[in-house]
Scaffold this active site. Structure first.
Site, PDB file in Angstrom:
ATOM      1  N   SER A  96       0.841  -1.203   0.000  1.00 57.84           N
ATOM      2  CA  SER A  96       0.000   0.000   0.000  1.00 57.84           C
ATOM      3  C   SER A  96       0.879   1.258   0.000  1.00 57.84           C
ATOM      4  O   SER A  96       1.669   1.452  -0.915  1.00 57.84           O
ATOM      5  CB  SER A  96      -0.938  -0.050   1.209  1.00 57.84           C
ATOM      6  OG  SER A  96      -1.998   0.871   1.078  1.00 57.84           O
ATOM      7  N   GLU A 189      -2.218  13.542  13.114  1.00 58.96           N
ATOM      8  CA  GLU A 189      -2.584  14.879  12.627  1.00 58.96           C
ATOM      9  C   GLU A 189      -1.971  15.143  11.250  1.00 58.96           C
ATOM     10  O   GLU A 189      -2.649  15.640  10.340  1.00 58.96           O
ATOM     11  CB  GLU A 189      -2.137  15.944  13.622  1.00 58.96           C
ATOM     12  CG  GLU A 189      -2.573  17.357  13.250  1.00 58.96           C
ATOM     13  CD  GLU A 189      -2.222  18.387  14.306  1.00 58.96           C
ATOM     14  OE1 GLU A 189      -2.287  19.598  13.993  1.00 58.96           O
ATOM     15  OE2 GLU A 189      -1.886  17.995  15.443  1.00 58.96           O
ATOM     16  N   HIS A 249      -7.290  -6.034   0.459  1.00 59.11           N
ATOM     17  CA  HIS A 249      -6.156  -5.126   0.379  1.00 59.11           C
ATOM     18  C   HIS A 249      -4.975  -5.590   1.237  1.00 59.11           C
ATOM     19  O   HIS A 249      -3.826  -5.455   0.848  1.00 59.11           O
ATOM     20  CB  HIS A 249      -6.610  -3.724   0.788  1.00 59.11           C
ATOM     21  CG  HIS A 249      -5.559  -2.676   0.656  1.00 59.11           C
ATOM     22  ND1 HIS A 249      -4.853  -2.466  -0.512  1.00 59.11           N
ATOM     23  CD2 HIS A 249      -5.070  -1.772   1.551  1.00 59.11           C
ATOM     24  CE1 HIS A 249      -3.988  -1.471  -0.343  1.00 59.11           C
ATOM     25  NE2 HIS A 249      -4.099  -1.046   0.911  1.00 59.11           N
TER      26      HIS A 249
END
Length: 269
Positions: A96, A189, A249
């Protein structure tokens, strides 16, 4: 033997598993850690050694101020050049997001890589598929870590927004308790603000990696589409594609024995 080290540049955490044979370097996906490939790495012994890397902003590696695939690839390349690749090229496996880092690294530093394995990702923009990751990050942000008393409490609070137990367990691997308080190992964040970059893929120009490349896709995943094949072949002329049945996935988690067997055959051929 399991040896742990950090690089002097960005403080990349790595774990070496095995005592002999060619080196296989593993790069995890978004929210992951190098240890996610521990079972696969042990399955490759004793013929191979495996280096499990915590990518920047994940696991025990350092944090950055932005997400940039070229910079991540260069950080990993520097770690390899001063370590396991000092005496010759290594095999590289990336899943990924880690697959994108692996592709960029192979294109920018081909001299370091012998064989490349890309797991369920294409060298194109992931586009709308990032919506699920946006939801996961927003869900994790709702946890008030200052009031959290236990990991079980965190899991209970996430049951409604993230009903899949396996997904919750995977995400909570990055929640650690240190000094009586909880914190995230992942830079949530930054990952949230840079999701568009994470979902994209940088312009490779006229670069190519001409070594052997294996794409391993989950048969139940749509991350690698037929229309991606021309780009894959343009950047990686020797690319071949293999789909593993009954896997989505997270191919290596769904079918670890099959995945390990595929690696053994490709890396040993």
């Amino acid at each position: 033997m399991e040896a742990v080290s950090t690089s002097t540049d960005l403080s990349l955490r790595t774990t070496l598993i095995g005592e002999g044979g060619p080196v296989v370097v593993f790069l995890h996906g978004l929210f992951g850690q190098g240890k996610n490939f521990t079972q696969i790495a042990k399955g490759l012994t004793p013929e191979h050694r495996s280096l499990l890397v915590d990518l920047p902003n994940h696991g025990r590696s350092g944090w950055t101020e932005r997400i940039d695939y070229a910079e991540m690839a260069d950080h990993v390349a520097a770690e390899l050049s001063s370590g396991v690749a000092a005496e010759g090229p290594v095999h590289l496996v990336g899943h990924s997001m880690g697959g994108k880092v692996a592709m960029v690294l192979a294109l920018r530093h081909p001299e370091l890589i012998d064989r490349l394995v890309v797991v369920d990702i294409s060298p194109v923009s992931s586009g709308g598929s990032m919506g699920q990751f946006e939801h996961l990050l927003d869900s994790l942000a709702t946890l008030d870590l200052t009031r959290l008393s236990s990991r079980r409490e965190a899991e209970e609070q996430l049951q409604e927004p993230i009903p899949e137990a396996m997904t919750r367990g995977f995400l909570l691997q990055s929640l650690v308790r240190e000094g009586g308080t909880f914190r995230w190992l992942s830079n949530l964040e930054l990952l949230r603000s840079e999701l568009d970059v994470i979902g994209g893929f940088p312009d490779a120009g006229d670069a190519q990696f001409t070594g052997p490349v294996l794409w391993v896709a989950g048969a139940d995943s749509d991350y690698i589409a037929e229309e991606h094949r021309p780009v894959m072949r343009e950047l990686f002329p020797q690319a071949q594609l293999l789909r593993i049945k009954d896997a989505g996935h997270w191919v290596h988690a769904a079918q670890p024995e099959v995945f390990t067997s595929v690696l053994r055959q490709f890396l040993g051929s």
